[in-house]
Design a protein around this motif. Structure first.
Motif, PDB file in Angstrom:
ATOM      1  N   THR A  10      40.164  43.114  17.457  1.00  0.00           N
ATOM      2  CA  THR A  10      40.944  44.201  18.046  1.00  0.00           C
ATOM      3  C   THR A  10      41.910  44.793  17.027  1.00  0.00           C
ATOM      4  N   LEU A  11      42.580  43.928  16.237  1.00  0.00           N
ATOM      5  CA  LEU A  11      43.500  44.448  15.222  1.00  0.00           C
ATOM      6  C   LEU A  11      42.740  45.225  14.145  1.00  0.00           C
ATOM      7  N   ALA A  12      41.569  44.736  13.746  1.00  0.00           N
ATOM      8  CA  ALA A  12      40.767  45.458  12.744  1.00  0.00           C
ATOM      9  C   ALA A  12      40.342  46.815  13.288  1.00  0.00           C
ATOM     10  N   ASP A  13      39.913  46.849  14.552  1.00  0.00           N
ATOM     11  CA  ASP A  13      39.520  48.124  15.172  1.00  0.00           C
ATOM     12  C   ASP A  13      40.712  49.063  15.268  1.00  0.00           C
ATOM     13  N   ALA A  14      41.883  48.511  15.612  1.00  0.00           N
ATOM     14  CA  ALA A  14      43.079  49.341  15.744  1.00  0.00           C
ATOM     15  C   ALA A  14      43.484  49.932  14.402  1.00  0.00           C
ATOM     16  N   LEU A  15      43.334  49.179  13.323  1.00  0.00           N
ATOM     17  CA  LEU A  15      43.662  49.721  11.996  1.00  0.00           C
ATOM     18  C   LEU A  15      42.687  50.824  11.592  1.00  0.00           C
ATOM     19  N   ASP A  16      41.426  50.666  11.992  1.00  0.00           N
ATOM     20  CA  ASP A  16      40.455  51.739  11.738  1.00  0.00           C
ATOM     21  C   ASP A  16      40.850  53.001  12.498  1.00  0.00           C
ATOM     22  N   VAL A  17      41.213  52.838  13.767  1.00  0.00           N
ATOM     23  CA  VAL A  17      41.631  53.982  14.582  1.00  0.00           C
ATOM     24  C   VAL A  17      42.883  54.613  13.987  1.00  0.00           C
ATOM     25  N   LEU A  18      43.823  53.770  13.535  1.00  0.00           N
ATOM     26  CA  LEU A  18      45.066  54.282  12.955  1.00  0.00           C
ATOM     27  C   LEU A  18      44.788  55.142  11.722  1.00  0.00           C
ATOM     28  N   SER A  19      43.863  54.687  10.882  1.00  0.00           N
ATOM     29  CA  SER A  19      43.573  55.465   9.673  1.00  0.00           C
ATOM     30  C   SER A  19      42.967  56.822  10.024  1.00  0.00           C
ATOM     31  N   VAL A  20      42.138  56.854  11.048  1.00  0.00           N
ATOM     32  CA  VAL A  20      41.565  58.138  11.478  1.00  0.00           C
ATOM     33  C   VAL A  20      42.632  58.996  12.152  1.00  0.00           C
ATOM     34  N   TRP A  21      43.467  58.356  12.972  1.00  0.00           N
ATOM     35  CA  TRP A  21      44.485  59.093  13.726  1.00  0.00           C
ATOM     36  C   TRP A  21      45.499  59.730  12.778  1.00  0.00           C
ATOM     37  N   LYS A  22      45.730  59.094  11.632  1.00  0.00           N
ATOM     38  CA  LYS A  22      46.687  59.649  10.666  1.00  0.00           C
ATOM     39  C   LYS A  22      46.186  60.978  10.100  1.00  0.00           C
ATOM     40  N   THR A  23      44.873  61.180  10.127  1.00  0.00           N
ATOM     41  CA  THR A  23      44.341  62.456   9.623  1.00  0.00           C
ATOM     42  C   THR A  23      44.570  63.585  10.620  1.00  0.00           C
ATOM     43  N   ILE A  24      44.747  63.236  11.910  1.00  0.00           N
ATOM     44  CA  ILE A  24      45.035  64.248  12.946  1.00  0.00           C
ATOM     45  C   ILE A  24      46.271  63.798  13.738  1.00  0.00           C
ATOM     46  N   PRO A  25      47.463  63.880  13.138  1.00  0.00           N
ATOM     47  CA  PRO A  25      48.671  63.330  13.744  1.00  0.00           C
ATOM     48  C   PRO A  25      49.093  64.007  15.048  1.00  0.00           C
ATOM     49  N   ASP A  26      48.602  65.186  15.346  1.00  0.00           N
ATOM     50  CA  ASP A  26      48.984  65.873  16.580  1.00  0.00           C
ATOM     51  C   ASP A  26      48.177  65.402  17.784  1.00  0.00           C
ATOM     52  N   PHE A  27      47.119  64.622  17.553  1.00  0.00           N
ATOM     53  CA  PHE A  27      46.256  64.143  18.640  1.00  0.00           C
ATOM     54  C   PHE A  27      47.027  63.156  19.516  1.00  0.00           C
ATOM     55  N   LYS A  28      46.838  63.267  20.832  1.00  0.00           N
ATOM     56  CA  LYS A  28      47.492  62.362  21.776  1.00  0.00           C
ATOM     57  C   LYS A  28      46.482  61.868  22.792  1.00  0.00           C
ATOM     58  N   ILE A  29      46.698  60.639  23.275  1.00  0.00           N
ATOM     59  CA  ILE A  29      45.914  60.090  24.378  1.00  0.00           C
ATOM     60  C   ILE A  29      46.867  60.070  25.571  1.00  0.00           C
ATOM     61  N   GLY A  30      46.760  61.070  26.416  1.00  0.00           N
ATOM     62  CA  GLY A  30      47.724  61.193  27.507  1.00  0.00           C
ATOM     63  C   GLY A  30      49.103  61.411  26.916  1.00  0.00           C
ATOM     64  N   ASP A  31      50.003  60.462  27.146  1.00  0.00           N
ATOM     65  CA  ASP A  31      51.343  60.580  26.571  1.00  0.00           C
ATOM     66  C   ASP A  31      51.550  59.614  25.402  1.00  0.00           C
ATOM     67  N   VAL A  32      50.472  59.041  24.859  1.00  0.00           N
ATOM     68  CA  VAL A  32      50.553  58.112  23.735  1.00  0.00           C
ATOM     69  C   VAL A  32      50.319  58.879  22.440  1.00  0.00           C
ATOM     70  N   SER A  33      51.333  58.817  21.564  1.00  0.00           N
ATOM     71  CA  SER A  33      51.234  59.517  20.287  1.00  0.00           C
ATOM     72  C   SER A  33      50.897  58.532  19.168  1.00  0.00           C
ATOM     73  N   LEU A  34      50.756  59.043  17.962  1.00  0.00           N
ATOM     74  CA  LEU A  34      50.465  58.221  16.795  1.00  0.00           C
ATOM     75  C   LEU A  34      51.560  57.181  16.577  1.00  0.00           C
ATOM     76  N   ASN A  35      52.809  57.577  16.729  1.00  0.00           N
ATOM     77  CA  ASN A  35      53.920  56.637  16.545  1.00  0.00           C
ATOM     78  C   ASN A  35      53.900  55.525  17.594  1.00  0.00           C
ATOM     79  N   ASP A  36      53.562  55.885  18.838  1.00  0.00           N
ATOM     80  CA  ASP A  36      53.476  54.870  19.899  1.00  0.00           C
ATOM     81  C   ASP A  36      52.371  53.862  19.574  1.00  0.00           C
TER      82      ASP A  36
END
Length: 137
Positions: A10-36
């Motif tokens: 799960t942590l490895a998958d989350a780091l993969d998602v984080l690296s992709v999410w950093k390329t599109i920092p304005d993307f949100k999942i509902g009210d969850v942002s990159l910082n959250d």
């Protein structure tokens, strides 16, 4: 949701998602942002490290506890032996200390000959030790 989540996966998958999410920092999942999301990763990783540390501490605590239990058991045994030696094996004080008074022990039962069992085993066949098989036939 998984019944027992796998931490490393799960942590490895989350780091993969984080690296992709950093390329599109304005993307949100509902009210969850990159910082959250990054905060959840950091808190999960911190709790995992704390849990691993607690396992090590608990193993040490368990070893210390087991040593103390052995030491306490030895002292109890020595105390009972001292009471038995000082006051006798049939004294009420020895019984109060947790020993069994000799007058309270059951007398050993005499073992009688074992009655033949009702099994279907055949008696053993004697094996000749000398001579040829033709001589014993």
């Amino acid at each position: 949701m998984a019944k027992n989540p796998k931490l490393k996966t799960t942590l490895a998958d989350a780091l993969d998602v984080l690296s992709v999410w950093k390329t599109i920092p304005d993307f949100k999942i509902g009210d969850v942002s990159l910082n959250d999301f990054n905060g959840v990763i950091n808190s999960t990783d911190g709790l995992a490290k704390q849990h691993a540390n607690n396992l090590v501490e608990r193993a040490g605590l368990k070893a210390n506890r087991d040593d103390r239990v052995r030491q306490l058991n030895e002292l109890v045994t020595r105390f009972r032996s001292g009471i038995r030696g000082q006051f006798g094996p049939d004294s009420p004080l020895y019984e109060q200390a947790g020993g069994t008074r000799s007058s309270s022990r059951k007398a050993p039962k005499r073992q009688t000959e074992a009655a033949p069992t009702s099994g279907t085993t055949a008696p053993p066949v004697p094996i000749p030790t000398t001579g040829t098989p033709a001589q014993h036939a």
